[in-house]
Enzyme design. Structure first.
Site, short mmCIF file in Angstrom:
data_model
loop_
_atom_site.label_atom_id
_atom_site.label_comp_id
_atom_site.label_asym_id
_atom_site.label_seq_id
_atom_site.Cartn_x
_atom_site.Cartn_y
_atom_site.Cartn_z
N HIS B 317 0.78 -1.26 0.18
CA HIS B 317 0.03 -0.03 0.01
C HIS B 317 0.97 1.21 0.15
O HIS B 317 0.38 2.38 -0.40
CB HIS B 317 -1.02 -0.01 1.13
N GLY B 318 1.73 1.24 0.26
CA GLY B 318 2.87 2.36 0.50
C GLY B 318 4.24 2.21 1.21
O GLY B 318 4.53 1.04 1.90
#
Lengths: 368, 466
Positions: B317-318
């Protein structure tokens, strides 16, 4: 309705909606100015290899597509209705309706902006007014939110604290309080500004505090066309419009108004009837935004002069004061450097009034 | 290009639909590919090259794997291709994260690369990986037509925000798909619902979250308002975008997988992850968890597998620690549920739902925070550990102003609206009313969404950074 027919209707109706607006977007004539928003609209960006590679064509096209979308104002109105009517939000992009008035939330109180505004005013005082035979006054014009926001449950500045803070920052100027003379209906329903025909008492108070007795006898005139103020177009919902009333008397009719906007002196009227039917009819007062204006009263029975450092609220107020002065000079330091004032005005034996609305003071970076 | 933009809705989409349906059947994939390239290049012209290289990598690897079927060469090709895909992802998405942490650990100051993240790289990289692995596992035949493979990887409905479509799920549709009025109508319905979720609800909640982020005044209630609003915003934003993708896919003849199934009605975190971002969860299950041994290993190995999968899920996700912690946070709850909590949760549905909502809400505070410090400030504030006042006038205003949006979002996140429509349709009069109302609903939502977009409201799509 059977499923098949239902599906056909869905496809046809939605295709008509999508392709109809799409076709209109592609072939419709682009507007370059929005009357309701009072701003230039984006134009079609130029397509070139460099603008595509750096992405500016795409980002500019997005803005262009929104700005020139068919029935833009109607769609903006739908959004306002959805926000305020369906979702019952208390504001739409900061704009709200209450007691028949449109307004924009002014919040929060910015210490930094007050510091900047007072620094600009004190800079003028130190450079041009200190140790001179001038009487220096300061007055804050509370905007219409002062009489509307808190009562209607919107976010509101703490006006007494705001004004007190400005008073303390400019304590070498005599403060003239006008808040008690104002109420909501002294402002246009659809605009930020105050109504000239409702501020005679304010003019009297200011004149009196500066040592002059204003008779305040005027003839009230009214423009024929309705006035749609700045919030009217921004909110894009049809509401009751305003009428602009303007006051005249012998002094106002005979005075000479000179603008230096173009660098050369140009004679303009107190009330500009061309502007009255233009994009912003409030600009009829002293022809709107102008850095430097002189109003001379040939009928004056004295040689008193007044210099007003002002914003647009001053445009409708200044004509009311001319009967007690031989000359009023209006300086708007949003449109000229305050350091340049010394070259335009010889400060000696004048009344000097700093008069700004809370909207300008709380967003004071425009003061130069 | 954003689906929720005037450019997409009124310039790109009508042109694409017109061209696509006028194109002969055998050239439809070419039309789709060209449309997708324009769609992608609109936001990221230079990264079209990167995506092309990724597609070529997958295409060549697929052919070689099939050619050397069963031999060691096939395995080697799989490894090389996967490393290239992961390498691209690592370089473009994670390089600066690793450099920052290396600098912090060693005291050195290796300069950051400051590479702009190519939009959708996480999604299309996973699709290319799944294709190559599926060919290696013989779950799918290698694609011999590069146009078809490129059309699959770059298919604009799902290119930048998923769902992550498995090649094996759409391989047959790439060759042969049907178009019909009923499919188009169904696609329109799903698309419009997604558009409304994104533009009317998620963006409004986004304004509230922005107000929280920008406010200097915090209070206990404001922290809770933020946690609730952000949890709803991220659901409506992401599921809205997924709905639009599914709807567009259906219009073009594809059946894309469902990505969300009312996650907030889950009674356990295990169930939540079966309903939230389904395509990502199943991807990690099939390509990481099961190859690691899944639960058919020792207890310790099983624990390791869960932790690895959820750390990777968070990291996907990041490129920041709060995403890794977010993933591991869920791993902890999943482990606790697996080993003892699940059986108790099954007995008390209401308590289970409350537990899920609270757990997920806290997780999204971590997810949405700039760093762990601000996440802990908010979580501490929610539970009264920060000495904050209960509420201030400013926050009371936001609560009153956004209350209808929050209530509408909370109801919309449950199957209640769908159940009402389904029940109403069971009677003859109800069915007629639903049919008539439907068309007004579809036009109304599209017009309202258009109005919000024309007004240039707050409109960034949250999942683009992934």
């Amino acid at each position: 309705m059977n499923e098949k027919r239902r599906n056909i209707i869905v496809v046809i109706v939605m295709a008509l909606f999508l392709f109809g607006l799409s076709l209109w977007s592609w072939i419709g004539k682009d507007r370059d100015y929005s009357e309701s928003e009072r701003r230039k609209l984006a134009s079609k960006p130029k397509l070139s290899a460099s603008t595509v590679i750096d992405g500016s064509f795409m980002s500019d096209f997005e803005v262009y597509a929104m700005d020139t979308f068919p029935m833009r104002d109607a769609f903006r109105g739908i959004k306002s209705v959805s926000e305020l009517g369906v979702f019952r939000k208390l504001d739409n992009n900061g704009l709200y309706i209450s007691s028949g008035h449109l307004s924009r939330i002014e919040y929060p109180y910015s210490e930094r902006m007050l510091e900047h505004a007072s620094e600009r005013m004190n800079n003028i005082y130190d450079k041009f007014l200190a140790n001179k035979s001038v009487n220096v006054y300061f007055s804050v014009i509370p905007d219409k939110n002062c009489f509307l926001a808190e009562k209607s449950g919107r976010l509101s500045l703490d006006y007494p604290a705001f004004i007190e803070e400005m008073k303390q920052r400019t304590d070498h100027m005599k403060y003239i309080d006008i808040t008690d003379l104002l109420e909501l209906d002294d402002f246009y329903r659809t605009d930020t500004h105050w109504r000239q025909e409702r501020i005679v008492d304010v003019a009297k108070r200011l004149a009196s505090e500066m040592g002059a007795e204003l008779k305040g006898e005027y003839t009230e005139n009214v423009l024929e066309s309705p006035f749609k103020g700045v919030y009217y177009g921004q909110l894009a919902i049809p509401v009751r419009t305003d009428m602009i009333h303007y006051l005249t008397n012998d002094s106002i009719e005979k005075c000479k108004v000179t603008s230096y906007n173009t660098g050369k002196p140009i004679e303009i009227g107190v009330y500009n009837m061309d502007k009255a039917v233009g994009r912003d009819p409030y600009e009829m007062f002293l022809s709107g935004a102008d850095p430097f204006i002189e109003i001379e009263n040939p009928n004056a029975d004295n040689d008193r002069e007044l210099v007003i450092f002002r914003d647009s609220f001053g445009s409708s107020l200044a004509p009311l004061l001319i009967e007690v002065y031989s000359k009023i000079t209006l300086v708007d330091i949003r449109y000229m450097q305050s350091e340049a004032v010394g070259a335009m005005v010889g400060f000696n034996d004048q009344d000097v009034l700093f008069m700004y609305s809370t909207l300008i003071l709380n967003n004071s970076l425009a003061l130069r | 290009m954003l689906f929720s933009s005037i450019t997409f809705l009124y310039y790109f989409l009508p042109c694409v639909l017109l061209i696509y349906f006028l194109t002969p059947k055998k050239l439809k994939n070419t039309a789709l590919l060209l449309s997708s390239i324009i769609f992608y290049a609109w936001g990221e012209p230079k990264y079209v090259v990167l995506m092309t290289v990724g597609i070529l990598n997958g295409f060549i690897a697929g052919l070689l794997i099939e050619k050397y079927n069963g031999a060691k060469t096939a395995k080697a090709v799989l490894w090389v291709s996967s490393l290239i895909s992961i390498g691209f992802l690592g370089y473009f998405k994670y390089a600066d994260f690793f450099i920052e942490n290396f600098n912090a650990a060693t005291g050195l100051s290796v300069p950051l690369l400051k590479i702009a993240l190519p939009v959708g790289i996480s999604f299309y990289t996973f699709q290319i990986l799944s294709y190559v692995i599926d060919v290696y596992r013989k779950d799918a035949a290698a694609q011999r037509n590069i146009i078809d493979l490129a059309a699959y990887v770059s298919m604009f409905p799902q290119l930048i925000a998923g769902p992550i479509v498995r090649y094996s799920d759409v391989a047959a549709q790439l060759k042969e798909r049907t178009h019909s009025i009923s499919k188009a109508a169904s696609g329109i319905r799903v698309f419009v619902v997604g558009l409304g979720k994104k533009v009317l609800i998620a963006n409004a909640l986004g304004e509230l979250c922005k107000a929280y982020s920008e406010s200097e005044e915090r209070s206990v209630i404001f922290c809770w308002i933020y946690a609730v609003s952000y949890s709803l915003q991220i659901y409506f934003d992401f599921s809205g975008y997924s709905d639009m993708a599914v709807g567009l896919g259906r219009l073009l003849g594809f059946e894309l997988c469902e990505n969300f199934r009312y996650p907030y009605i889950s009674e356990s975190i295990t169930e939540f992850w079966r309903r939230w971002h389904i395509s990502l969860g199943t991807w990690f299950r099939d390509y990481v968890y099961i190859p690691l041994g899944g639960n058919r290993v020792s207890k310790l190995g099983h624990l390791r597998n869960i932790l690895v999968v959820w750390m990777l899920t968070g990291f996907w996700h990041g490129a920041a620690w709060n995403f890794i912690i977010w993933g591991l946070y869920f791993a902890v709850f999943l482990i606790i549920e697996k080993f003892f909590l699940l059986k108790y949760l099954k007995k008390t549905k209401a308590a289970g739902r409350l537990y899920v909502i609270l757990t997920v809400m806290i997780s999204f505070v971590i997810f949405g925070a700039e760093n762990m410090g601000s996440a802990m400030d908010c979580i501490g504030g929610m539970f009264g550990f920060k000495g904050l006042p209960l509420i201030s006038a400013e926050q009371g205003y936001y609560l009153r102003s956004f209350s209808i949006v929050i209530i509408a979002a909370a109801i919309g996140a449950t199957p209640l609206p769908r159940i009402i429509v389904e029940n109403a349709s069971k009677t003859k009069i109800g069915a007629v009313a639903v049919s008539v109302t439907e068309i007004f609903f579809l036009v109304g939502v599209t017009a309202a969404a258009t109005a919000y977009l024309v007004d240039g409201s707050f409109n960034p799509f949250m999942y683009f950074r992934f």
